[in-house]
Write an enzyme that holds these catalytic residues in place. Sequence first.
Site, PDB file in Angstrom:
ATOM      1  N   TYR A  55       0.855  -1.189   0.000  1.00  0.00           N
ATOM      2  CA  TYR A  55       0.000   0.000   0.000  1.00  0.00           C
ATOM      3  C   TYR A  55       0.890   1.238   0.000  1.00  0.00           C
ATOM      4  O   TYR A  55       1.570   1.541   0.965  1.00  0.00           O
ATOM      5  CB  TYR A  55      -0.941   0.031   1.211  1.00  0.00           C
ATOM      6  N   SER A 202     -12.842  -4.978   2.183  1.00  0.00           N
ATOM      7  CA  SER A 202     -13.804  -4.223   1.347  1.00  0.00           C
ATOM      8  C   SER A 202     -15.251  -4.569   1.721  1.00  0.00           C
ATOM      9  O   SER A 202     -16.077  -4.854   0.851  1.00  0.00           O
ATOM     10  CB  SER A 202     -13.552  -4.459  -0.146  1.00  0.00           C
ATOM     11  N   PRO A 203     -15.589  -4.515   3.018  1.00  0.00           N
ATOM     12  CA  PRO A 203     -16.963  -4.855   3.430  1.00  0.00           C
ATOM     13  C   PRO A 203     -17.990  -3.845   2.925  1.00  0.00           C
ATOM     14  O   PRO A 203     -19.184  -4.137   2.922  1.00  0.00           O
ATOM     15  CB  PRO A 203     -16.892  -4.843   4.958  1.00  0.00           C
ATOM     16  N   GLY A 205     -17.887  -2.770  -0.162  1.00  0.00           N
ATOM     17  CA  GLY A 205     -17.862  -2.864  -1.622  1.00  0.00           C
ATOM     18  C   GLY A 205     -17.070  -1.743  -2.250  1.00  0.00           C
ATOM     19  O   GLY A 205     -17.427  -1.231  -3.302  1.00  0.00           O
ATOM     20  N   ARG A 206     -15.968  -1.362  -1.583  1.00  0.00           N
ATOM     21  CA  ARG A 206     -15.104  -0.254  -2.046  1.00  0.00           C
ATOM     22  C   ARG A 206     -15.909   1.037  -2.169  1.00  0.00           C
ATOM     23  O   ARG A 206     -15.726   1.818  -3.090  1.00  0.00           O
ATOM     24  CB  ARG A 206     -14.413  -0.618  -3.362  1.00  0.00           C
ATOM     25  N   GLY A 207     -16.828   1.214  -1.265  1.00  0.00           N
ATOM     26  CA  GLY A 207     -17.609   2.451  -1.207  1.00  0.00           C
ATOM     27  C   GLY A 207     -18.986   2.325  -1.827  1.00  0.00           C
ATOM     28  O   GLY A 207     -19.896   3.090  -1.520  1.00  0.00           O
TER      29      GLY A 207
HETATM   30  N1  LIG Z   1      -6.328  -8.591   1.235  1.00  0.00           N
HETATM   31  C1  LIG Z   1      -6.553  -7.859   0.174  1.00  0.00           C
HETATM   32  O1  LIG Z   1      -6.206  -8.237  -0.946  1.00  0.00           O
HETATM   33  C2  LIG Z   1      -7.227  -6.534   0.331  1.00  0.00           C
HETATM   34  C3  LIG Z   1      -7.777  -5.891  -0.795  1.00  0.00           C
HETATM   35  C4  LIG Z   1      -8.425  -4.666  -0.603  1.00  0.00           C
HETATM   36  C5  LIG Z   1      -8.515  -4.110   0.664  1.00  0.00           C
HETATM   37  N2  LIG Z   1      -7.950  -4.750   1.731  1.00  0.00           N
HETATM   38  C6  LIG Z   1      -8.014  -4.171   3.102  1.00  0.00           C
HETATM   39  O2  LIG Z   1      -9.379  -3.965   3.438  1.00  0.00           O
HETATM   40  C7  LIG Z   1      -9.582  -2.621   3.856  1.00  0.00           C
HETATM   41  C8  LIG Z   1     -10.994  -2.156   3.555  1.00  0.00           C
HETATM   42  O3  LIG Z   1     -11.314  -2.309   2.200  1.00  0.00           O
HETATM   43  P1  LIG Z   1     -11.396  -1.082   1.179  1.00  0.00           P
HETATM   44  O4  LIG Z   1     -10.804   0.114   1.807  1.00  0.00           O
HETATM   45  O5  LIG Z   1     -10.862  -1.611  -0.096  1.00  0.00           O
HETATM   46  O6  LIG Z   1     -12.951  -0.901   0.891  1.00  0.00           O
HETATM   47  P2  LIG Z   1     -14.256  -0.605   1.765  1.00  0.00           P
HETATM   48  O7  LIG Z   1     -13.948  -0.635   3.194  1.00  0.00           O
HETATM   49  O8  LIG Z   1     -15.293  -1.522   1.236  1.00  0.00           O
HETATM   50  O9  LIG Z   1     -14.629   0.869   1.271  1.00  0.00           O
HETATM   51  C9  LIG Z   1     -13.774   1.958   1.427  1.00  0.00           C
HETATM   52  C10 LIG Z   1     -14.401   3.145   0.736  1.00  0.00           C
HETATM   53  O10 LIG Z   1     -15.634   3.476   1.393  1.00  0.00           O
HETATM   54  C11 LIG Z   1     -15.600   4.830   1.851  1.00  0.00           C
HETATM   55  N3  LIG Z   1     -16.282   4.865   3.157  1.00  0.00           N
HETATM   56  C12 LIG Z   1     -15.895   4.248   4.305  1.00  0.00           C
HETATM   57  N4  LIG Z   1     -16.815   4.431   5.278  1.00  0.00           N
HETATM   58  C13 LIG Z   1     -17.787   5.196   4.743  1.00  0.00           C
HETATM   59  C14 LIG Z   1     -18.989   5.717   5.262  1.00  0.00           C
HETATM   60  N5  LIG Z   1     -19.379   5.467   6.502  1.00  0.00           N
HETATM   61  N6  LIG Z   1     -19.762   6.472   4.440  1.00  0.00           N
HETATM   62  C15 LIG Z   1     -19.393   6.734   3.165  1.00  0.00           C
HETATM   63  N7  LIG Z   1     -18.246   6.230   2.607  1.00  0.00           N
HETATM   64  C16 LIG Z   1     -17.452   5.474   3.396  1.00  0.00           C
HETATM   65  C17 LIG Z   1     -14.140   5.203   1.936  1.00  0.00           C
HETATM   66  O11 LIG Z   1     -14.019   6.582   1.765  1.00  0.00           O
HETATM   67  P3  LIG Z   1     -12.754   7.437   2.300  1.00  0.00           P
HETATM   68  O12 LIG Z   1     -11.528   6.698   1.837  1.00  0.00           O
HETATM   69  O13 LIG Z   1     -12.938   8.737   1.608  1.00  0.00           O
HETATM   70  O14 LIG Z   1     -12.814   7.534   3.762  1.00  0.00           O
HETATM   71  C18 LIG Z   1     -13.543   4.397   0.776  1.00  0.00           C
HETATM   72  O15 LIG Z   1     -13.726   5.084  -0.449  1.00  0.00           O
HETATM   73  C19 LIG Z   1      -8.477  -1.856   3.115  1.00  0.00           C
HETATM   74  O16 LIG Z   1      -8.236  -0.595   3.700  1.00  0.00           O
HETATM   75  C20 LIG Z   1      -7.329  -2.826   3.236  1.00  0.00           C
HETATM   76  O17 LIG Z   1      -6.709  -2.702   4.516  1.00  0.00           O
HETATM   77  C21 LIG Z   1      -7.328  -5.954   1.582  1.00  0.00           C
END
Ligand SMILES: NC(=O)c1ccc[n+]([C@@H]2O[C@H](COP(=O)([O-])OP(=O)(O)OC[C@H]3O[C@@H](n4cnc5c(N)ncnc54)[C@H](OP(=O)(O)O)[C@@H]3O)[C@@H](O)[C@H]2O)c1
Length: 327
Positions: A55, A202-203, A205-207
């Site tokens: 990252y 990504s719980p 769904g990436r937003g």
């Molecule tokens: N193992 C793997 O291959 C893998 C792959 C992907 C991710 N991950 C891990 O999983 C974590 C979480 O997944 P993710 O970040 O990909 O996706 P996510 O948690 O599904 O979604 C993140 C997105 O949602 C937005 N968001 C968060 N809370 C919100 C809320 N309450 N209201 C409105 N928008 C909101 C964030 O905005 P802002 O950023 O603007 O706050 C960001 O754009 C990552 O940070 C990483 O540590 C692991």
Amino acid sequence: MRTTYLGDLEVSRIGLGAMGMSGSYGAVTDEAESIRTIHRALDLGVTLLDTAEVYGPYHNEELIGRAIKDRREQVVLATKFGFISHTGRAQGSLDSSPASIRIAVEGSLARLGTDHIDLYYQHRVDATVPVEDTWGAMSELVGAGKVRYLGISEAAPATVRRAHAVHPIAAGQYEYSLFSREPEDDLLPVLDELGIGLVSYSPLGRGLLTGSLDASGGFGQGDFRNVAPRFQGENYDHNLAMTARVAEVAQDKGVTPAQLAIAWVLAQGDDIVAIPGTKRRKYLEQNVAAADVVLSPEDLIALGKAVPRDAIAGERYPAAFMAHIGL
Ligand SMILES: NC(=O)c1ccc[n+]([C@@H]2O[C@H](COP(=O)([O-])OP(=O)(O)OC[C@H]3O[C@@H](n4cnc5c(N)ncnc54)[C@H](OP(=O)(O)O)[C@@H]3O)[C@@H](O)[C@H]2O)c1
């Protein structure tokens, strides 16, 4: 904050994914707010912080290292190796060779400013290295006290069994959400059988599941969603329509769509942990409050109607990235 166990490792049921603090979802303009978000998470009882060597690359681990400098004992620190080669393979090649791991771990420890990583994941299975060799090297890191517990990400169930036979896996990290239910098919039964906890990445769904994405599409420069199939064209329109239905269920329940999405993940099993990602305190506070949202059988039925299984359009990753999944 409620806790649960990944293997023998106690963690908060909601962790904090830090990836977006290093730019995966557009430029990060306010690093101080990222650090305040990490501190707020710890104040609210979140213990699990999730990062990875790739990252940034490296920026995210450095940021976490700075943020937890005076609070290391409050943190269950999880990081990952495998997307960066330290043995001279071409850029973009996976590398889970023992030689690369031994170098990767030293870099992560230095950037994180710690003498041990609590949970060290193989980020993707490297088809060129037998998983037994990778896990043998990982197990040695545990023996040396550099790492406490081991995890695997996006590996096939058969590979999970092989790795677990070398060293107990505490956690499997997989994309799992209302929009990504593939782990239910063959994986969850294997994790249950082997006593491995599931970390849902990504719980939200990436937003997409938050109901706050702009329907006109088009993300900022460097935003992964510009190349993710489910955020393109007709796929995106179709998926946004489902998102709107999730928002209606959330409104009826008196919670936000993001809280509903996180509560749904937590409702799938007591040893499932969600690591929603954000770089803002206001989202963090909202997401952490989802730990107290209890879904009734009626809520789950309503959600099932709003988002039928496999109704999402488009793959999770572009083809080149999908090739690394499920090995
Ligand atoms: N193992 C793997 O291959 C893998 C792959 C992907 C991710 N991950 C891990 O999983 C974590 C979480 O997944 P993710 O970040 O990909 O996706 P996510 O948690 O599904 O979604 C993140 C997105 O949602 C937005 N968001 C968060 N809370 C919100 C809320 N309450 N209201 C409105 N928008 C909101 C964030 O905005 P802002 O950023 O603007 O706050 C960001 O754009 C990552 O940070 C990483 O540590 C692991």
